[in-house]
Write a protein that holds these residues in place. Structure first.
Motif, PDB file in Angstrom:
ATOM      1  N   GLU A 162      -1.388  12.028   3.774  1.00  0.00           N
ATOM      2  CA  GLU A 162      -1.548  10.982   3.214  1.00  0.00           C
ATOM      3  C   GLU A 162      -2.265  10.003   4.225  1.00  0.00           C
ATOM      4  OE1 GLU A 162       1.691   8.022   2.098  1.00  0.00           O
ATOM      5  OE2 GLU A 162       2.746  10.067   2.190  1.00  0.00           O
ATOM      6  N   GLY A 163      -3.080   9.116   3.776  1.00  0.00           N
ATOM      7  CA  GLY A 163      -3.706   8.050   4.457  1.00  0.00           C
ATOM      8  C   GLY A 163      -4.847   8.517   5.447  1.00  0.00           C
TER       9      GLY A 163
ATOM     10  N   ASP B  32       0.862  -1.253   0.123  1.00  0.00           N
ATOM     11  CA  ASP B  32       0.057  -0.174   0.153  1.00  0.00           C
ATOM     12  C   ASP B  32       0.701   1.187   0.055  1.00  0.00           C
ATOM     13  OD1 ASP B  32      -1.967   1.711   0.206  1.00  0.00           O
ATOM     14  OD2 ASP B  32      -2.854   1.001   2.195  1.00  0.00           O
ATOM     15  N   GLU B  33       0.220   2.382  -0.523  1.00  0.00           N
ATOM     16  CA  GLU B  33       1.261   3.791  -0.684  1.00  0.00           C
ATOM     17  C   GLU B  33       2.576   3.374  -1.217  1.00  0.00           C
ATOM     18  OE1 GLU B  33      -0.575   6.166  -0.538  1.00  0.00           O
ATOM     19  OE2 GLU B  33      -2.127   5.983   0.858  1.00  0.00           O
TER      20      GLU B  33
ATOM     21  N   GLY C 111      -3.162  17.049  -1.934  1.00  0.00           N
ATOM     22  CA  GLY C 111      -4.515  17.377  -2.874  1.00  0.00           C
ATOM     23  C   GLY C 111      -5.525  16.350  -2.645  1.00  0.00           C
ATOM     24  N   GLY C 112      -4.901  15.040  -2.539  1.00  0.00           N
ATOM     25  CA  GLY C 112      -5.747  13.881  -2.574  1.00  0.00           C
ATOM     26  C   GLY C 112      -6.624  13.748  -1.396  1.00  0.00           C
TER      27      GLY C 112
ATOM     28  N   MET D  92       3.827  19.211   3.764  1.00  0.00           N
ATOM     29  CA  MET D  92       3.504  18.041   2.884  1.00  0.00           C
ATOM     30  C   MET D  92       4.438  16.917   3.133  1.00  0.00           C
ATOM     31  SD  MET D  92       3.470  19.800  -0.878  1.00  0.00           S
ATOM     32  CE  MET D  92       3.951  21.381  -0.689  1.00  0.00           C
ATOM     33  N   GLY D  93       3.917  15.670   2.920  1.00  0.00           N
ATOM     34  CA  GLY D  93       4.898  14.501   3.072  1.00  0.00           C
ATOM     35  C   GLY D  93       4.590  14.183   4.540  1.00  0.00           C
TER      36      GLY D  93
END
Length: 766
Positions: free
Chosen positions: A666-667, A377-378, A723-724, A660-661
């Motif tokens: 994310e997730g 994943d990812e 952005g996601g 970011m990061g």
């Protein structure tokens, strides 16, 4: 008719002789390749009548089952008319520390082979030989026993009786598992757009035994779309085991939730979640010495009882479940989770349990790998994680401190530490610049570190029950890693040193991890790499080691165009322009929250830049706006409070400043009105630095786009992840603003998802 259960010799003896598993805890710095070479070198000394790699098989009735036992002994020797089973064990440890009774599991393995051969060939008596070889010095040590067939037969029947309850549990579970999979349906009412295609591609990939690289947009439901077909493949006999590998805790939770849905739908599987040792340790201060930890003292005496209890009562063994049984049976929760992983159908855990040569699950046999698929994943995170796994660093000051600490305590540690410190002193004097990059392995240093490892091992082994020096222990592990990585060093590595006054930091740096990822993942039936940001997919295929026969799949977004409004503010966010443009960026953020009440996430490429804009943003007081800011090294509770603040019914505007990061980019799922808008400031490029420049030059040198490989692709991946966060379901609506003039350039625009490219350009005055 009794059921036939096939079992490998190693699996059988490891269960009964838990306290001394064959590889874990023994082959501490030896890689599998080194072990194979050591075996082959000894086998080349065999005589004409001797045999190597002898396949052995027998069937034995015990209780309700017939056990089909299979294995391959290293050597069958004919010596003075007598037959000898030779079992070879390689180690990077000091071979002088190995005694005849040090590893009962090794004798047990050899006895199994001796019994199997003696039974088939009706031999009354067998000799058993353990051959230990030190991989660095090639020093050898042998121990020999002679055992009568009757004694071997009695011994192996006792072994099987001790194993039988566990075998019965696994057999009954396997029957229940397969029946449940046969009846299992997709756990939701309907597939989202693209989900059925993804699930079908995963199943076909496993069926064909190849790998798949998937770019699937955020919100499509990648987790269930990969797990469901993989479980179906288990039901069809294509697989027996499944690893779901992640980089972060939050994506591990998504996998656990998917199995909860499947269990509700009738699925029966044993799944185990692996959690880092430092997170699950019950002790206030983590120490694995039996003198310090009651959960380590006598662990193997209580393990089988605890395992049988947990596996018979539970199916989804998450962290709380494992902790419960660890407390109940007074077992180390981390070690319990690892032992349970070898019995489980599904393992959920970090990448390093498969790919990191320092901590991978080495007891997994080759035949089990053939029956296992990896769901990664990812997968965009694996590139830099792999570079870190396959790199290693030493620091001069550490060895100077050891030299001083052991000057009067141990002449061996003092001398070996001093030799390394002296090497760094000479290195520093010969270096005119603050850094130095070499394409060759530092042979002299590696040899000195190998000597230090042997001396440190002897010192640690001779300390008895005394508390070892923390500095020596930490340096020993760092030196082990350096030696191990040194053996991997090739044309895809450099050795670079950074010199700061009297300090020297030397790093063996992996430039391209693709080959080593392939080697560490070798033997598994299939690899499924998936991410919303596996873009450009050609770059990730290259860096993750795709073969010619492997597949790629890119799926379009399942959401409609009117769910997302994208704008670009074309101001410079380059480092040297940030002070000049910070007010324009802050003005945009202020206007955004004034025009529409809601919850917003503002992402920045660094903490420093985030704080710069934050200070400007809050200069004007807004009583109806709440602001929260991501901090460095937030605890799990602090992270949870940050995310919990994003509620649909806040009644006030909430602004979250983030990086970011980082942990919030994310997730995470903030569905519906929990998130109104996202602003991504900058193009996410990593900070200019020595390592990134080394990567740029390396990839330029082999004919690739070096700047893109080192800076642009990793940076834009962070943009896509941030952005996601916005559109996660069919009901979500939101505003996405990209702040940087480079988004108007063709190259950067081409790296945006197709649904982001129809953006509105905001007018600015610079």
């Amino acid at each position: 008719m009794p059921s036939l259960i096939y079992i490998a010799v190693r699996t059988l003896v490891e269960y009964v002789y838990r306290s001394g598993s064959i590889d874990v805890g023994f082959r501490t710095t030896s890689t599998m390749a080194e072990g194979t070479k050591a075996h082959q070198k000894i086998q080349r000394t065999y005589g004409e009548q001797d045999q190597k790699e002898v396949h052995l098989y027998t069937e034995i009735a015990c209780d309700e089952y017939v056990f089909g036992i299979e294995g391959r002994c290293d050597g069958l020797l004919v010596q003075d008319g007598q037959l000898t089973i030779d079992e070879i064990k390689s180690t990077a440890k000091d071979i002088d520390l190995i005694t005849p009774d040090a590893f009962p599991v090794h004798w047990a393995q050899a006895k199994c082979y001796a019994y199997m051969y003696a039974k088939e060939h009706q031999v009354d008596k067998m000799r058993i030989q353990l051959t230990y070889v030190q991989v660095d010095t090639e020093q050898q040590k042998r121990f020999v026993q002679e055992v009568a067939y009757g004694e071997l037969e009695q011994w192996i029947m006792d072994l099987l009786r001790r194993y039988a309850p566990y075998a019965d549990l696994l057999y009954q579970h396997r029957c229940s598992r397969n029946k449940s999979i046969e009846r299992l349906s997709f756990p939701f009412d309907a597939y989202r757009a693209g989900q059925r295609r993804l699930a079908g591609a995963v199943y076909r990939t496993i069926e064909e035994g190849v790998s798949l690289y998937v770019k699937a947009p955020t919100g499509i439901g990648k987790t269930i779309s990969t797990i469901f077909p993989a479980i179906k493949a288990i039901g069809q006999g294509l697989l027996e085991h499944l690893f779901y590998l992640t980089a972060k805790t939050i994506t591990r939770t998504a996998a656990e939730d998917a199995f909860v849905h499947l269990r509700t739908n009738g699925l029966v599987v044993h799944s185990v979640t692996l959690t880092a040792k430092e997170k699950v340790c019950f002790q206030a201060e983590m120490s694995c010495r039996k003198e310090d930890c009651p959960y380590a003292d006598g662990y193997y005496d209580r393990l089988n009882g605890g395992m049988l209890d947990m596996l018979s009562q539970e199916t989804l063994m998450t962290r709380p479940v494992i902790e419960h049984y660890a407390q109940k049976h007074r077992l180390c929760p981390f070690e319990l989770s690892l032992d349970a992983a070898y019995a489980a159908d599904v393992v959920i855990g970090d990448y390093n349990y498969i790919f990191d040569p320092r901590v991978s699950l080495k007891r997994m046999l080759a035949e089990r790998r053939n029956q296992t698929a990896l769901l990664v994943d990812e997968a965009h995170n694996l590139v830099d994680r792999a570079r870190e796994m396959f790199s290693s660093t030493l620091v001069k000051s550490t060895f100077l401190a050891l030299q001083r600490e052991f000057k009067t305590r141990s002449v061996e540690i003092y001398q070996s530490s001093k030799a390394i410190n002296d090497y760094f002193v000479r290195f520093r004097k010969l270096s005119e610049d603050k850094y130095r990059v070499e394409k060759e392995r530092p042979e002299e240093l590696v040899a000195l570190v190998e000597t230090f490892v042997l001396q440190a091992e002897r010192q640690l082994a001779s300390s008895g029950g005394a508390e070892p020096s923390p500095l020596l222990l930490d340096t020993y592990f760092a030196a082990q890693s350096f030696v191990r990585i040194g053996k991997l060093f090739d044309e895809k590595y450099v050795a670079y040193a950074e010199i700061d006054r009297s300090e020297v930091r030397l790093r063996l740096f992996c430039l391209d991890p693709s080959y080593l990822l392939t080697q560490m993942g070798k033997g598994f039936r299939s690899h499924i790499y998936f991410s919303a940001t596996l873009s450009p997919i050609s770059y990730y295929r290259d860096m993750l080691g795709a073969g010619e026969g492997d597949y790629s799949l890119s799926l379009a977004t399942p959401f409609s165009a009117d769910q997302l409004k994208v704008s670009v503010l074309p101001v410079s966010t380059r480092y040297h322009d940030r002070e000049r443009t910070k007010e324009r960026v802050a003005q945009l953020l202020q206007q955004l929250v004034e025009n529409r009440q809601g919850n917003y996430l503002f992402f920045f490429p660094s903490y420093a830049y985030m704080n710069l804009v934050y200070e400007t943003f809050v200069e004007e007081e807004r009583p109806d706006v709440d602001v929260i800011v991501q901090q460095v090294d937030m605890t799990e509770e602090e992270r949870e409070r940050y995310l919990t603040a994003f509620q649909a019914d806040n009644g006030r505007t909430l602004v979250g400043f983030a990086v970011m990061g980082g942990i919030f980019s994310e997730g995470i799922d903030l569905v519906g009105d929990r998130l109104t808008g996202v602003v991504v400031v900058g193009v996410g490029l990593p900070q200019l630095g020595l390592e990134r420049d080394i990567l740029r030059d390396y990839f330029n040198g082999i004919g690739k786009r070096g700047y893109d490989y080192a800076y642009v692709y990793p940076g834009m991946n962070k943009v896509l992840q941030a952005g996601g966060r916005l559109i996660r379901s069919e009901q979500d609506r939101g505003i996405l603003v990209l702040v940087d003039d480079r988004y108007l350039q063709g190259h950067y625009r081409s790296l945006l998802p197709e649904e982001w490219r129809d953006y509105t350009v905001l007018n600015v005055r610079d």
